[in-house]
Write a protein that holds these residues in place. Structure first.
Motif, PDB file in Angstrom:
ATOM      1  N   PHE A 121      98.030  -4.404 103.670  1.00 45.10           N
ATOM      2  CA  PHE A 121      99.126  -3.442 103.715  1.00 45.10           C
ATOM      3  C   PHE A 121     100.410  -4.178 104.121  1.00 45.10           C
ATOM      4  O   PHE A 121     100.343  -5.306 104.627  1.00 45.10           O
ATOM      5  CB  PHE A 121      98.810  -2.337 104.724  1.00 45.10           C
ATOM      6  CG  PHE A 121      97.873  -1.271 104.202  1.00 45.10           C
ATOM      7  CD1 PHE A 121      98.313   0.028 104.026  1.00 45.10           C
ATOM      8  CD2 PHE A 121      96.560  -1.571 103.897  1.00 45.10           C
ATOM      9  CE1 PHE A 121      97.464   1.012 103.549  1.00 45.10           C
ATOM     10  CE2 PHE A 121      95.692  -0.602 103.419  1.00 45.10           C
ATOM     11  CZ  PHE A 121      96.150   0.701 103.237  1.00 45.10           C
ATOM     12  N   GLN A 158      90.881   2.829  99.959  1.00 49.93           N
ATOM     13  CA  GLN A 158      90.804   2.492  98.531  1.00 49.93           C
ATOM     14  C   GLN A 158      91.805   3.309  97.722  1.00 49.93           C
ATOM     15  O   GLN A 158      92.458   2.804  96.802  1.00 49.93           O
ATOM     16  CB  GLN A 158      89.390   2.730  98.005  1.00 49.93           C
ATOM     17  CG  GLN A 158      89.148   2.183  96.600  1.00 49.93           C
ATOM     18  CD  GLN A 158      89.337   0.679  96.521  1.00 49.93           C
ATOM     19  OE1 GLN A 158      88.729  -0.059  97.295  1.00 49.93           O
ATOM     20  NE2 GLN A 158      90.177   0.225  95.613  1.00 49.93           N
ATOM     21  N   PHE A 213      97.980  -2.513  96.422  1.00 50.02           N
ATOM     22  CA  PHE A 213      97.864  -3.508  97.481  1.00 50.02           C
ATOM     23  C   PHE A 213      96.753  -4.494  97.128  1.00 50.02           C
ATOM     24  O   PHE A 213      95.744  -4.115  96.531  1.00 50.02           O
ATOM     25  CB  PHE A 213      97.553  -2.849  98.826  1.00 50.02           C
ATOM     26  CG  PHE A 213      98.678  -2.016  99.371  1.00 50.02           C
ATOM     27  CD1 PHE A 213     100.002  -2.330  99.098  1.00 50.02           C
ATOM     28  CD2 PHE A 213      98.416  -0.916 100.173  1.00 50.02           C
ATOM     29  CE1 PHE A 213     101.038  -1.576  99.602  1.00 50.02           C
ATOM     30  CE2 PHE A 213      99.442  -0.150 100.693  1.00 50.02           C
ATOM     31  CZ  PHE A 213     100.767  -0.475 100.396  1.00 50.02           C
ATOM     32  N   LYS A 214      96.935  -5.737  97.523  1.00 46.66           N
ATOM     33  CA  LYS A 214      95.960  -6.776  97.215  1.00 46.66           C
ATOM     34  C   LYS A 214      94.881  -6.828  98.289  1.00 46.66           C
ATOM     35  O   LYS A 214      95.100  -6.444  99.440  1.00 46.66           O
ATOM     36  CB  LYS A 214      96.649  -8.138  97.108  1.00 46.66           C
ATOM     37  CG  LYS A 214      97.651  -8.222  95.973  1.00 46.66           C
ATOM     38  CD  LYS A 214      98.294  -9.599  95.939  1.00 46.66           C
ATOM     39  CE  LYS A 214      99.319  -9.699  94.825  1.00 46.66           C
ATOM     40  NZ  LYS A 214      99.966 -11.027  94.779  1.00 46.66           N
ATOM     41  N   ALA A 215      93.707  -7.310  97.892  1.00 47.82           N
ATOM     42  CA  ALA A 215      92.602  -7.482  98.833  1.00 47.82           C
ATOM     43  C   ALA A 215      92.080  -8.899  98.729  1.00 47.82           C
ATOM     44  O   ALA A 215      92.064  -9.495  97.651  1.00 47.82           O
ATOM     45  CB  ALA A 215      91.483  -6.488  98.537  1.00 47.82           C
ATOM     46  N   VAL A 247      92.167  -5.442 102.849  1.00 49.09           N
ATOM     47  CA  VAL A 247      93.298  -4.966 102.057  1.00 49.09           C
ATOM     48  C   VAL A 247      94.584  -5.267 102.825  1.00 49.09           C
ATOM     49  O   VAL A 247      94.695  -4.965 104.017  1.00 49.09           O
ATOM     50  CB  VAL A 247      93.190  -3.457 101.785  1.00 49.09           C
ATOM     51  CG1 VAL A 247      94.403  -2.963 100.996  1.00 49.09           C
ATOM     52  CG2 VAL A 247      91.913  -3.156 101.010  1.00 49.09           C
ATOM     53  N   SER A 300      95.263   1.925  98.456  1.00 54.07           N
ATOM     54  CA  SER A 300      95.352   0.602  97.834  1.00 54.07           C
ATOM     55  C   SER A 300      95.569   0.712  96.330  1.00 54.07           C
ATOM     56  O   SER A 300      96.385  -0.003  95.754  1.00 54.07           O
ATOM     57  CB  SER A 300      94.076  -0.190  98.135  1.00 54.07           C
ATOM     58  OG  SER A 300      94.078  -1.419  97.448  1.00 54.07           O
TER      59      SER A 300
END
Length: 461
Positions: A317, A300, A308-310, A315, A303
């Protein structure tokens, strides 16, 4: 245009696309030092409507396969959309010198359908309506969807006064102004046709192709039925059929490798090393899932730092996917991967059973006397590989190694898991050979050949 500064912060590096009444540039944000994509359109009544419409669509979308909208600008001549920049190659160029395997095609198709299923599954569904090779980027073997100039919210497709779609890829009903959700399904089938034959559906160009499995052709033909009532009726139905189809075609890739990491004490570098190994394996072309089996919250934090998008709890990377620790509140999604890396943090009796289940177990240790005391209780785990961190060469040589040298490694100091120096690259290449070189001939480790179709002999670094 090269070197020109837009709005005092976006420096033009190169033109990366053009079409219709727009041009796209890769620019550098001079303050943040990151690349962005800048779409430039001449000011007119038509482009004003288009840019307003596209920006309204992009604002509501959040998906790793869709660019994030950063900014909207204008000057005396042009409108500008500033978006997330994706490294990759436009599908039309990507296919010019390639004939893809069914496995590679399946990977592209499943990632593309997943994006469209997301769009169609929104509370107010979004129809893309211009799926074609110039609007798809291939990034690490997966599809990324760009250019939402023709996308519309469901129910608004009849309010546009210009033709949606590209000849050969647009569904028949689009020519009569009757575009709908099933029109995107037709276009997905047309993209598969392009991937198989390297030409646009309906064109007279000729390209040879080895025999295509009947199930693949049947799936494509159903998606491209002239009558929309005879196609797959929803994107979710299409997705389920595609998953079954391509899993069946690549069923030989049904095994994955689980690598477990644990440390003897806190702050010994377990997460730093396991993240770096996930990054390294991802850069070697493997599909990697990093699973956080500890409460550090590292995923987290990283991110949030890199934005970074989830999606569905995963998530995204740059070179691997990560599943954060949710305290068993979120079920792990079913994703395709070659290698799963499980990071247990500090090894405890409670975690020991799961740690030992790994096909390869890495134990991160220290060399100081108080660190060595903690090491003794970890010795009973069989066939684990020991990684000694925060030690210099002299300290490492003095450590009594019960397993001899072959299962022990000294970890060099490296600060950034994403940017490895020469020593770190050499270290992780040694781990790579340790995992895939010596064990490759055992039955469950054939996925390298299954992935590439090539019997590859790894050379010891």
């Amino acid at each position: 245009m090269h070197g020109q500064l837009l709005f005092g912060k976006y420096r033009i590096e190169e033109q990366i696309g053009s079409g219709g009444f727009s041009r796209v540039y890769r620019c550098i944000h001079v303050t943040m030092g990151i690349s962005v994509a800048v779409k430039q359109m001449e000011i007119s009544n038509r482009t004003q409507c288009v840019i307003q419409h596209e920006s309204e669509i992009l604002k509501i979308l959040k998906h790793p396969g869709i660019p994030t909208l950063y900014d909207i600008q204008k000057d005396e001549k042009y409108y500008y959309l500033i978006e997330e920049f994706f490294e990759g190659e436009v599908l039309s160029r990507y296919m010019q010198e390639r004939t893809l395997s069914l496995e590679e095609i399946g990977k592209i198709m499943l990632s593309l359908i997943e994006i469209l299923a997301y769009l169609h599954g929104l509370s107010v569904p979004v129809l893309y309506l211009d799926l074609q090779p110039d609007n798809i980027l291939i990034q690490e073997g997966k599809a990324v969807l760009v250019d939402f100039g023709n996308a519309v919210k469901k129910g608004e497709q009849h309010t546009q006064n210009y033709f949606h779609g590209t000849l050969g890829y647009a569904a028949p009903e689009q020519y009569y102004g009757e575009a709908e959700a099933r029109s995107d399904i037709y276009a997905v089938g047309a993209i598969l046709y392009f991937l198989l034959y390297r030409r646009t559906p309906g064109s007279t160009e000729f390209s040879e192709r080895e025999e295509i499995p009947f199930s693949v052709r049947e799936w494509m033909q159903i998606a491209m039925k002239h009558q929309k009532e005879e196609r797959y009726q929803t994107m979710e139905e299409l997705k389920q059929a595609a998953e079954q189809l391509f899993q069946k075609q690549t069923s030989s890739r049904n095994t994955s490798l689980t690598i477990t990491f644990a440390g003897s004490i806190q702050r010994i570098g377990t997460t730093h090393i396991s993240l770096a190994f996930a990054e390294y394996l991802g850069r070697q072309g493997l599909q990697v899932l990093y699973q956080e089996d500890n409460t550090s919250g590292a995923i987290q934090k990283v991110s949030d730092a890199y934005q970074f998008k989830a999606y569905c709890g995963i998530v995204q990377f740059p070179h691997f996917q990560a599943f954060p620790y949710y305290n068993h509140m979120v079920q792990e999604p079913e994703v395709f991967y070659d290698v799963k890396i499980r990071d247990f943090g500090v090894l405890t009796e409670k975690k020991k059973e799961q740690y030992e289940k790994g096909d390869i177990c890495f134990l991160v240790l220290g060399v100081k006397p108080w660190e060595q005391q903690k090491t003794e209780q970890m010795e009973e785990v069989e066939e684990q590989i020991k990684l000694y961190n925060f030690s210099d060469s002299e300290e490492y040589r003095k450590i009594p190694k019960k397993d001899g040298e072959k299962n022990c490694f000294r970890v060099p100091i490296f600060l950034n898991y994403q940017k490895l120096d020469e020593a770190a690259e050499r270290f992780f290449s040694q781990l790579y050979f340790k995992v895939f070189g010596e064990k490759r001939q055992k039955g469950r480790w054939y996925f390298w050949e299954r992935w590439t179709g090539v019997h590859k002999r790894l050379k010891k670094p």
